[in-house]
Design a protein around this motif. Structure first.
Motif, PDB file in Angstrom:
ATOM      1  N   ALA A  97       0.824  -1.210   0.000  1.00 45.59           N
ATOM      2  CA  ALA A  97       0.000   0.000   0.000  1.00 45.59           C
ATOM      3  C   ALA A  97       0.858   1.259   0.000  1.00 45.59           C
ATOM      4  O   ALA A  97       0.562   2.229  -0.705  1.00 45.59           O
ATOM      5  CB  ALA A  97      -0.939  -0.010   1.201  1.00 45.59           C
TER       6      ALA A  97
ATOM      7  N   LEU B 189      -1.433  -1.512  -9.552  1.00 51.70           N
ATOM      8  CA  LEU B 189      -2.402  -0.935  -8.620  1.00 51.70           C
ATOM      9  C   LEU B 189      -2.369   0.587  -8.647  1.00 51.70           C
ATOM     10  O   LEU B 189      -2.991   1.242  -7.802  1.00 51.70           O
ATOM     11  CB  LEU B 189      -2.121  -1.445  -7.200  1.00 51.70           C
ATOM     12  CG  LEU B 189      -2.201  -2.970  -7.033  1.00 51.70           C
ATOM     13  CD1 LEU B 189      -1.818  -3.366  -5.611  1.00 51.70           C
ATOM     14  CD2 LEU B 189      -3.605  -3.479  -7.366  1.00 51.70           C
TER      15      LEU B 189
ATOM     16  N   GLU C  48      -5.649 -10.647  -8.984  1.00 54.16           N
ATOM     17  CA  GLU C  48      -6.413 -10.167  -7.833  1.00 54.16           C
ATOM     18  C   GLU C  48      -6.546 -11.282  -6.793  1.00 54.16           C
ATOM     19  O   GLU C  48      -6.893 -12.420  -7.119  1.00 54.16           O
ATOM     20  CB  GLU C  48      -7.798  -9.712  -8.282  1.00 54.16           C
ATOM     21  CG  GLU C  48      -8.642  -9.112  -7.172  1.00 54.16           C
ATOM     22  CD  GLU C  48      -9.965  -8.539  -7.673  1.00 54.16           C
ATOM     23  OE1 GLU C  48     -10.645  -7.876  -6.863  1.00 54.16           O
ATOM     24  OE2 GLU C  48     -10.292  -8.759  -8.862  1.00 54.16           O
ATOM     25  N   GLY C  49      -6.202 -10.961  -5.557  1.00 57.46           N
ATOM     26  CA  GLY C  49      -6.267 -11.932  -4.471  1.00 57.46           C
ATOM     27  C   GLY C  49      -4.985 -12.702  -4.236  1.00 57.46           C
ATOM     28  O   GLY C  49      -4.812 -13.318  -3.186  1.00 57.46           O
TER      29      GLY C  49
ATOM     30  N   LYS D 214      -0.866 -13.025  -3.609  1.00 60.88           N
ATOM     31  CA  LYS D 214       0.211 -12.281  -2.966  1.00 60.88           C
ATOM     32  C   LYS D 214       1.448 -12.310  -3.864  1.00 60.88           C
ATOM     33  O   LYS D 214       1.607 -13.217  -4.686  1.00 60.88           O
ATOM     34  CB  LYS D 214       0.553 -12.900  -1.601  1.00 60.88           C
ATOM     35  CG  LYS D 214      -0.622 -13.050  -0.655  1.00 60.88           C
ATOM     36  CD  LYS D 214      -0.203 -13.777   0.601  1.00 60.88           C
ATOM     37  CE  LYS D 214      -1.384 -14.037   1.524  1.00 60.88           C
ATOM     38  NZ  LYS D 214      -2.316 -15.037   0.948  1.00 60.88           N
TER      39      LYS D 214
ATOM     40  N   ALA E 255      -3.191  -8.835  -3.511  1.00 63.50           N
ATOM     41  CA  ALA E 255      -3.265  -7.687  -4.408  1.00 63.50           C
ATOM     42  C   ALA E 255      -4.710  -7.412  -4.810  1.00 63.50           C
ATOM     43  O   ALA E 255      -5.572  -8.304  -4.779  1.00 63.50           O
ATOM     44  CB  ALA E 255      -2.426  -7.945  -5.656  1.00 63.50           C
ATOM     45  N   GLY E 256      -4.967  -6.174  -5.190  1.00 61.51           N
ATOM     46  CA  GLY E 256      -6.279  -5.806  -5.703  1.00 61.51           C
ATOM     47  C   GLY E 256      -6.398  -6.105  -7.182  1.00 61.51           C
ATOM     48  O   GLY E 256      -5.524  -6.740  -7.790  1.00 61.51           O
ATOM     49  N   ARG E 257      -7.474  -5.627  -7.789  1.00 58.57           N
ATOM     50  CA  ARG E 257      -7.699  -5.864  -9.209  1.00 58.57           C
ATOM     51  C   ARG E 257      -6.611  -5.168 -10.013  1.00 58.57           C
ATOM     52  O   ARG E 257      -6.434  -3.960  -9.916  1.00 58.57           O
ATOM     53  CB  ARG E 257      -9.064  -5.334  -9.631  1.00 58.57           C
ATOM     54  CG  ARG E 257      -9.434  -5.696 -11.070  1.00 58.57           C
ATOM     55  CD  ARG E 257     -10.800  -5.141 -11.440  1.00 58.57           C
ATOM     56  NE  ARG E 257     -11.250  -5.679 -12.714  1.00 58.57           N
ATOM     57  CZ  ARG E 257     -10.897  -5.217 -13.915  1.00 58.57           C
ATOM     58  NH1 ARG E 257     -10.070  -4.183 -13.989  1.00 58.57           N
ATOM     59  NH2 ARG E 257     -11.364  -5.775 -15.011  1.00 58.57           N
TER      60      ARG E 257
END
Length: 231
Positions: free
Chosen positions: A46, A77, A96-97, A99, A163-165
């Protein structure tokens, strides 16, 4: 859109800093492409995404973002406004999802890959001998000295969160597969590149071609810039 109006933003990976892009920056500048190295703290995924976005805020107009190694997760991201393409340089591209660690350790590591473990502060440093053995085995002794001296440790918080999309689902992507990579298994690179339907370039380079084969890296970034600018 003129090619000169597109800025290349370059994100370094683990154990590196912006200086790892120095020769790519000068190669791009020689072709009239503005380049900006984004500093990442490597403290958490982040934090790194936020740092990349702050760099994007300093730049006007459209951008192509290139990421090396771990930074592949970061560039995917980024805030999507003005990002026209992504370039992966021997980079990790979690879905996505997933690591970062999931894709990094997807296959058995190269025999000369370093054994990695966090210190008491939760930071992972690269052993000094690993720069010559695996990180940039094709580099000069002088480059190994510099790379080891400026290395930035990476936090476990960068590689152990889902991770996100990823943005690579929405914009064109390019991927430089490093056939001689001893840090990220080339077969894993191909798996990720094919999964994202990237424009793939496979070259006989090591894990850090921004240092050891900068012209090749500049070429693939230039091709991405040219494609999105229509030149």
């Amino acid at each position: 859109m003129a090619r000169g109006s597109v800025t290349a933003v370059l994100a370094h990976g683990a154990w590196a800093d912006g200086s790892s892009w120095a020769r790519v920056i000068t190669a791009l500048e020689a072709e009239g492409i503005k380049a900006h190295a984004a500093p990442l703290p490597l403290t958490s995924l982040a934090d790194d995404v936020a740092a990349l976005n702050r760099s994007l805020d300093r730049i006007e107009g459209p951008v192509v973002i290139a990421g090396h190694a771990y930074a592949g997760a970061v560039i995917a991201l980024a805030r999507p406004a003005r990002v026209k393409a992504l370039v992966y340089v021997a980079a990790l591209a979690p879905e996505e999802g997933e690591k970062v660690a999931d894709v990094f350790y997807r296959l058995v590591p190269h025999p000369q890959a370093p054994k990695l473990a966090p210190d008491d502060n939760g930071l992972i440093w690269l052993p000094e001998n690993a720069f010559a053995a695996a990180f940039a085995q094709n580099a000069s002794a002088q480059d190994h000295t510099v790379l080891a001296s400026v290395q930035r440790p990476i936090s476990l918080n960068c590689i152990t969160v889902p991770a996100g999309r990823p943005l690579w689902k929405d914009v064109p992507t390019w991927y430089l597969i490093a056939e001689q990579d001893r840090m990220i298994v080339p077969e894993t690179q191909r798996f990720m590149a094919e999964r994202m339907k990237a424009n793939i370039r496979t070259l006989a380079v090591d894990h850090t071609p921004s240092v050891t084969a900068p012209a090749a890296v500049a070429d693939i970034i230039r091709d991405a810039v040219r494609a999105v600018s229509g030149n």
